[in-house]
Design a protein around this motif. Structure first.
Motif, PDB file in Angstrom:
ATOM      1  N   ASN A  22       0.861  -1.177   0.000  1.00  0.00           N
ATOM      2  CA  ASN A  22       0.000   0.000   0.000  1.00  0.00           C
ATOM      3  C   ASN A  22       0.903   1.235   0.000  1.00  0.00           C
ATOM      4  OD1 ASN A  22       0.905   0.285   2.639  1.00  0.00           O
ATOM      5  ND2 ASN A  22      -1.002  -0.362   3.569  1.00  0.00           N
ATOM      6  N   VAL A  23       0.309   2.410  -0.121  1.00  0.00           N
ATOM      7  CA  VAL A  23       1.093   3.640  -0.222  1.00  0.00           C
ATOM      8  C   VAL A  23       1.946   3.845   1.033  1.00  0.00           C
ATOM      9  CG1 VAL A  23       0.964   6.163  -0.393  1.00  0.00           C
ATOM     10  CG2 VAL A  23      -0.477   4.740  -1.866  1.00  0.00           C
ATOM     11  N   ALA A  24       1.393   3.585   2.204  1.00  0.00           N
ATOM     12  CA  ALA A  24       2.141   3.776   3.452  1.00  0.00           C
ATOM     13  C   ALA A  24       3.391   2.889   3.486  1.00  0.00           C
ATOM     14  CB  ALA A  24       1.245   3.491   4.648  1.00  0.00           C
ATOM     15  N   THR A  25       3.280   1.657   3.031  1.00  0.00           N
ATOM     16  CA  THR A  25       4.425   0.739   3.011  1.00  0.00           C
ATOM     17  C   THR A  25       5.479   1.206   2.016  1.00  0.00           C
ATOM     18  OG1 THR A  25       2.985  -1.086   3.646  1.00  0.00           O
ATOM     19  CG2 THR A  25       5.117  -1.668   2.697  1.00  0.00           C
ATOM     20  N   ILE A  26       5.029   1.712   0.873  1.00  0.00           N
ATOM     21  CA  ILE A  26       5.970   2.258  -0.116  1.00  0.00           C
ATOM     22  C   ILE A  26       6.768   3.398   0.511  1.00  0.00           C
ATOM     23  CG2 ILE A  26       6.165   3.521  -2.302  1.00  0.00           C
ATOM     24  CD1 ILE A  26       3.653   1.918  -3.233  1.00  0.00           C
ATOM     25  N   ILE A  27       6.064   4.291   1.221  1.00  0.00           N
ATOM     26  CA  ILE A  27       6.728   5.438   1.856  1.00  0.00           C
ATOM     27  C   ILE A  27       7.746   4.973   2.891  1.00  0.00           C
ATOM     28  CG2 ILE A  27       6.360   7.470   3.327  1.00  0.00           C
ATOM     29  CD1 ILE A  27       3.646   7.796   1.822  1.00  0.00           C
ATOM     30  N   GLU A  28       7.413   3.944   3.651  1.00  0.00           N
ATOM     31  CA  GLU A  28       8.341   3.406   4.660  1.00  0.00           C
ATOM     32  C   GLU A  28       9.661   2.977   4.038  1.00  0.00           C
ATOM     33  OE1 GLU A  28       6.583   0.148   6.801  1.00  0.00           O
ATOM     34  OE2 GLU A  28       4.864   1.351   7.424  1.00  0.00           O
ATOM     35  N   GLU A  29       9.607   2.463   2.815  1.00  0.00           N
ATOM     36  CA  GLU A  29      10.802   1.967   2.130  1.00  0.00           C
ATOM     37  C   GLU A  29      11.621   3.071   1.481  1.00  0.00           C
ATOM     38  OE1 GLU A  29      11.905  -1.315   2.016  1.00  0.00           O
ATOM     39  OE2 GLU A  29      10.327  -1.616   3.515  1.00  0.00           O
ATOM     40  N   MET A  30      11.083   4.269   1.422  1.00  0.00           N
ATOM     41  CA  MET A  30      11.770   5.366   0.743  1.00  0.00           C
ATOM     42  C   MET A  30      12.764   6.039   1.686  1.00  0.00           C
ATOM     43  SD  MET A  30       8.625   6.873  -1.511  1.00  0.00           S
ATOM     44  CE  MET A  30       9.596   7.566  -2.838  1.00  0.00           C
ATOM     45  N   PRO A  31      13.838   6.599   1.125  1.00  0.00           N
ATOM     46  CA  PRO A  31      14.840   7.273   1.962  1.00  0.00           C
ATOM     47  C   PRO A  31      14.322   8.598   2.518  1.00  0.00           C
ATOM     48  CG  PRO A  31      15.362   7.551  -0.361  1.00  0.00           C
ATOM     49  CD  PRO A  31      14.180   6.626  -0.290  1.00  0.00           C
ATOM     50  N   GLU A  32      14.991   9.067   3.546  1.00  0.00           N
ATOM     51  CA  GLU A  32      14.687  10.386   4.117  1.00  0.00           C
ATOM     52  C   GLU A  32      15.182  11.465   3.166  1.00  0.00           C
ATOM     53  OE1 GLU A  32      12.922  11.022   6.748  1.00  0.00           O
ATOM     54  OE2 GLU A  32      12.797   9.011   7.603  1.00  0.00           O
ATOM     55  N   PRO A  33      14.546  12.570   3.074  1.00  0.00           N
ATOM     56  CA  PRO A  33      13.263  12.913   3.691  1.00  0.00           C
ATOM     57  C   PRO A  33      12.118  12.216   2.956  1.00  0.00           C
ATOM     58  CG  PRO A  33      14.006  14.725   2.306  1.00  0.00           C
ATOM     59  CD  PRO A  33      15.098  13.672   2.282  1.00  0.00           C
ATOM     60  N   LYS A  34      11.202  11.658   3.711  1.00  0.00           N
ATOM     61  CA  LYS A  34      10.077  10.926   3.139  1.00  0.00           C
ATOM     62  C   LYS A  34       9.151  11.894   2.397  1.00  0.00           C
ATOM     63  CE  LYS A  34      10.981   7.049   5.533  1.00  0.00           C
ATOM     64  NZ  LYS A  34      11.520   5.869   4.944  1.00  0.00           N
ATOM     65  N   PRO A  35       8.678  11.490   1.225  1.00  0.00           N
ATOM     66  CA  PRO A  35       7.719  12.335   0.506  1.00  0.00           C
ATOM     67  C   PRO A  35       6.350  12.289   1.185  1.00  0.00           C
ATOM     68  CG  PRO A  35       8.087  10.298  -0.684  1.00  0.00           C
ATOM     69  CD  PRO A  35       9.022  10.286   0.485  1.00  0.00           C
ATOM     70  N   ALA A  36       5.511  13.232   0.858  1.00  0.00           N
ATOM     71  CA  ALA A  36       4.157  13.279   1.410  1.00  0.00           C
ATOM     72  C   ALA A  36       3.325  12.119   0.866  1.00  0.00           C
ATOM     73  CB  ALA A  36       3.493  14.607   1.058  1.00  0.00           C
ATOM     74  N   TYR A  37       2.385  11.670   1.656  1.00  0.00           N
ATOM     75  CA  TYR A  37       1.500  10.574   1.271  1.00  0.00           C
ATOM     76  C   TYR A  37       0.827  10.881  -0.065  1.00  0.00           C
ATOM     77  CZ  TYR A  37      -2.097   6.973   1.588  1.00  0.00           C
ATOM     78  OH  TYR A  37      -2.890   5.891   1.341  1.00  0.00           O
ATOM     79  N   ASN A  38       0.290  12.110  -0.203  1.00  0.00           N
ATOM     80  CA  ASN A  38      -0.424  12.481  -1.434  1.00  0.00           C
ATOM     81  C   ASN A  38       0.490  12.445  -2.656  1.00  0.00           C
ATOM     82  OD1 ASN A  38      -2.837  12.787  -0.105  1.00  0.00           O
ATOM     83  ND2 ASN A  38      -2.670  15.009   0.073  1.00  0.00           N
ATOM     84  N   THR A  39       1.751  12.784  -2.469  1.00  0.00           N
ATOM     85  CA  THR A  39       2.708  12.752  -3.575  1.00  0.00           C
ATOM     86  C   THR A  39       2.891  11.329  -4.077  1.00  0.00           C
ATOM     87  OG1 THR A  39       3.859  14.672  -2.678  1.00  0.00           O
ATOM     88  CG2 THR A  39       5.088  13.297  -4.252  1.00  0.00           C
ATOM     89  N   VAL A  40       3.129  10.401  -3.157  1.00  0.00           N
ATOM     90  CA  VAL A  40       3.337   9.002  -3.536  1.00  0.00           C
ATOM     91  C   VAL A  40       2.061   8.425  -4.137  1.00  0.00           C
ATOM     92  CG1 VAL A  40       3.897   6.684  -2.688  1.00  0.00           C
ATOM     93  CG2 VAL A  40       5.174   8.678  -1.854  1.00  0.00           C
ATOM     94  N   SER A  41       0.923   8.747  -3.545  1.00  0.00           N
ATOM     95  CA  SER A  41      -0.362   8.271  -4.056  1.00  0.00           C
ATOM     96  C   SER A  41      -0.584   8.746  -5.494  1.00  0.00           C
ATOM     97  CB  SER A  41      -1.490   8.755  -3.149  1.00  0.00           C
ATOM     98  OG  SER A  41      -2.731   8.299  -3.608  1.00  0.00           O
TER      99      SER A  41
END
Length: 119
Positions: A22-41
């Motif tokens: 899901n989008v939240a899991t994708i964000i967890e795997e991304m490096p810092e600084p994490k992008p916004a949820y809406n951006t990844v979605s």
């Protein structure tokens, strides 16, 4: 097959690795600084429109998964690179990388052995 932007490819790399997320899991795997949820979605929806990703409903959200294999995309990207920058010549590409990366003959021999092993 369409080319991916750097951000799209980063998300695809994560989905290829995880197989589905899901989008939240994708964000967890991304490096810092994490992008916004809406951006990844938004990027995931673009990937769906480009027919790289599909989804299935799970609870109130969605689970996304790749529908284009990593190898398929890699092959297409490599062919485009060779055609656009080396006039379709694999030999020219290898020569370029040998000169730019100061590759020695031992490295080239190792590459040739690897190629011959796969044939």
């Amino acid at each position: 097959m369409k080319q991916l932007t750097k951000a799209e490819e980063e998300i695809m790399q994560i989905l290829w690795q995880l197989k589905e997320a899901n989008v939240a899991t994708i964000i967890e795997e991304m490096p810092e600084p994490k992008p916004a949820y809406n951006t990844v979605s938004t990027i995931v929806r673009i990937l769906e429109n480009k027919a790289f990703v599909d989804h299935r409903k799970k609870g109130k959200g969605y689970i996304y998964f790749p529908i284009v294999e990593k190898e398929t995309y890699s092959d297409q990207s490599m062919n485009k690179l060779i055609n656009n920058y080396f006039n379709g010549s694999f030999k020219s590409m290898v020569s370029f990388f040998m000169k730019k990366n100061e590759m020695d003959t031992k490295d080239l021999e190792a590459i040739l052995k690897e190629i011959n092993k796969d044939e």
